[in-house]
Design a protein around this motif. Structure first.
Motif, mmCIF file in Angstrom:
data_model
loop_
_atom_site.group_PDB
_atom_site.id
_atom_site.type_symbol
_atom_site.label_atom_id
_atom_site.label_comp_id
_atom_site.label_asym_id
_atom_site.label_seq_id
_atom_site.Cartn_x
_atom_site.Cartn_y
_atom_site.Cartn_z
ATOM 1 N N HIS A 71 0.755 -1.230 0.024
ATOM 2 C CA HIS A 71 0.136 -0.060 -0.032
ATOM 3 C C HIS A 71 0.831 1.144 -0.048
ATOM 4 O O HIS A 71 0.572 2.213 -0.806
ATOM 5 N N ARG A 72 1.922 1.409 0.812
ATOM 6 C CA ARG A 72 2.646 2.443 0.973
ATOM 7 C C ARG A 72 3.615 2.891 -0.309
ATOM 8 O O ARG A 72 3.493 4.112 -0.619
ATOM 9 N N ALA A 73 3.915 1.679 -1.089
ATOM 10 C CA ALA A 73 4.670 1.729 -2.307
ATOM 11 C C ALA A 73 3.614 2.399 -3.458
ATOM 12 O O ALA A 73 3.942 3.303 -4.190
ATOM 13 N N TYR A 74 2.435 1.591 -3.489
ATOM 14 C CA TYR A 74 1.642 2.050 -4.818
ATOM 15 C C TYR A 74 0.718 3.230 -4.543
ATOM 16 O O TYR A 74 0.298 3.840 -5.409
ATOM 17 N N ALA A 75 0.699 3.699 -3.250
ATOM 18 C CA ALA A 75 0.077 5.145 -2.925
ATOM 19 C C ALA A 75 0.915 5.975 -2.432
ATOM 20 O O ALA A 75 0.360 7.084 -1.634
ATOM 21 N N VAL A 76 2.118 6.062 -3.156
ATOM 22 C CA VAL A 76 3.021 6.826 -2.411
ATOM 23 C C VAL A 76 2.876 8.357 -3.037
ATOM 24 O O VAL A 76 3.319 9.314 -2.408
ATOM 25 N N ASP A 81 0.298 11.820 -4.225
ATOM 26 C CA ASP A 81 -0.905 12.095 -3.796
ATOM 27 C C ASP A 81 -1.595 13.259 -5.007
ATOM 28 O O ASP A 81 -0.858 14.317 -5.076
ATOM 29 N N PRO A 82 -2.418 12.970 -5.762
ATOM 30 C CA PRO A 82 -3.291 11.674 -5.837
ATOM 31 C C PRO A 82 -2.525 10.405 -6.241
ATOM 32 O O PRO A 82 -1.451 10.626 -6.639
ATOM 33 N N ALA A 83 -2.882 9.113 -5.718
ATOM 34 C CA ALA A 83 -2.274 7.952 -6.107
ATOM 35 C C ALA A 83 -2.092 7.652 -7.517
ATOM 36 O O ALA A 83 -1.095 7.124 -8.355
ATOM 37 N N ALA A 84 -3.229 8.298 -8.379
ATOM 38 C CA ALA A 84 -3.201 7.978 -10.090
ATOM 39 C C ALA A 84 -2.296 8.894 -10.543
ATOM 40 O O ALA A 84 -2.709 10.216 -10.485
ATOM 41 N N ILE A 85 -1.018 8.734 -11.394
ATOM 42 C CA ILE A 85 -0.428 9.651 -11.954
ATOM 43 C C ILE A 85 -0.927 9.817 -13.346
ATOM 44 O O ILE A 85 -1.189 8.539 -13.906
ATOM 45 N N ASP A 133 9.123 -10.958 -3.096
ATOM 46 C CA ASP A 133 9.066 -9.297 -3.275
ATOM 47 C C ASP A 133 8.037 -8.974 -2.047
ATOM 48 O O ASP A 133 6.866 -9.106 -2.128
ATOM 49 N N GLN A 134 8.286 -8.081 -0.810
ATOM 50 C CA GLN A 134 7.577 -7.691 -0.039
ATOM 51 C C GLN A 134 6.716 -6.510 -0.557
ATOM 52 O O GLN A 134 5.846 -5.958 0.229
ATOM 53 N N VAL A 135 6.627 -6.066 -1.755
ATOM 54 C CA VAL A 135 5.609 -4.931 -2.427
ATOM 55 C C VAL A 135 4.844 -5.874 -3.254
ATOM 56 O O VAL A 135 3.468 -5.689 -3.091
ATOM 57 N N MET A 136 5.224 -6.533 -4.354
ATOM 58 C CA MET A 136 4.307 -7.449 -5.138
ATOM 59 C C MET A 136 3.969 -8.672 -4.579
ATOM 60 O O MET A 136 3.087 -9.283 -5.272
ATOM 61 N N LEU A 137 4.678 -9.156 -3.638
ATOM 62 C CA LEU A 137 4.376 -10.308 -2.835
ATOM 63 C C LEU A 137 4.269 -11.468 -3.865
ATOM 64 O O LEU A 137 3.498 -12.322 -3.751
#
Length: 239
Positions: free
Chosen positions: A54-59, A61-65, A123-127
């Motif tokens: 969550h922290r990587a993909y929502a880094v 603001d806004p989350a969507a570039i 991978d601790q982000v993509m699991l």
């Protein structure tokens, strides 16, 4: 070379627009109890604001570039907004393993380290399982590239670039169709990339791996030739 991180103003009219697709399974809206068993860990991680995922993909603001924005295209966003052609990616990787137009980017010693595993595991982000050398992704079951001596990187929208010094192959593929949301990539994107990689593997005398999705109806491009040039400037796509 037709590849930029920070797009010049004069190249903006060549950039193709991103066509967004929903993933087959969008983890941002899927109830946890409805998630397939193999995706439940990802769903739980995405919902947890303290998780690495969550922290990587929502880094941001806004989350969507908005990647069609001229401001975003002109910015230098590491590991995010490279814009160029598949041929340029292939040429760059070709210069890592050999000489292209008098230029070689890596010495033999550094090239050896590019294919040497430095870290591996979940991978601790993509699991998902991942392997990394000093700066590059290494082959895994889900992304076998050409073989065990390959190194490269995946990118947004299903793009992929890699090189293999043993087989003398450099490969690049871009796709302007991006999936949005967090989840499984649509099959069409994976199939197109898989078909192209399979074609390169076949030309290198290697069979396509069972884990890679390939459909005979998907047109496969021949492997790019590192030294080829064209007067026509193709549209630029995101990496």
């Amino acid at each position: 070379m037709d590849f930029f991180v920070g797009l010049p103003v004069g190249e903006r009219d060549r950039v193709s627009r991103v066509a967004y697709q929903r993933p087959d399974v969008d983890l941002t809206i899927l109830p946890a109890e409805s998630a397939p068993e193999e995706l439940r860990e990802q769903v739980t991680a995405w919902r947890d604001p303290n998780s690495f995922s969550h922290r990587a993909y929502a880094v941001t603001d806004p989350a969507a570039i908005v990647f069609d924005s001229p401001e975003v295209q002109a910015a230098e966003l590491p590991a995010s907004n490279g814009i160029g052609t598949a041929r340029a990616l292939a040429r760059m990787y070709a210069a890592l393993i050999g000489e292209v137009d008098g230029v070689r980017l890596l010495s033999s010693a550094v090239l050896a380290s590019a294919a040497e595993e430095q870290a591996g595991g979940k991978d601790q982000v993509m699991l998902i399982p991942s392997r990394f050398s000093a700066g590059y992704m290494l082959p895994t079951e889900s992304n076998p590239m050409i073989g065990p001596t390959s190194f490269g990187r995946t990118g947004r929208g299903g793009s992929l670039a890699f090189a293999d010094s043993e087989h003398g192959v450099a490969f690049g593929v871009c796709d302007e169709q991006h999936h949005w949301g967090y989840g499984r990539r649509p099959r069409g994107i994976s199939d197109r990339r898989g078909a192209k990689v399979a074609r390169v593997r076949a030309r290198s005398g290697m069979a396509p791996p069972e884990s890679m999705s390939v459909r005979s109806t998907v047109p496969a491009a021949a492997p790019p030739t590192a030294g080829a040039q064209s007067r026509w400037k193709p549209p630029l796509e995101r990496r």
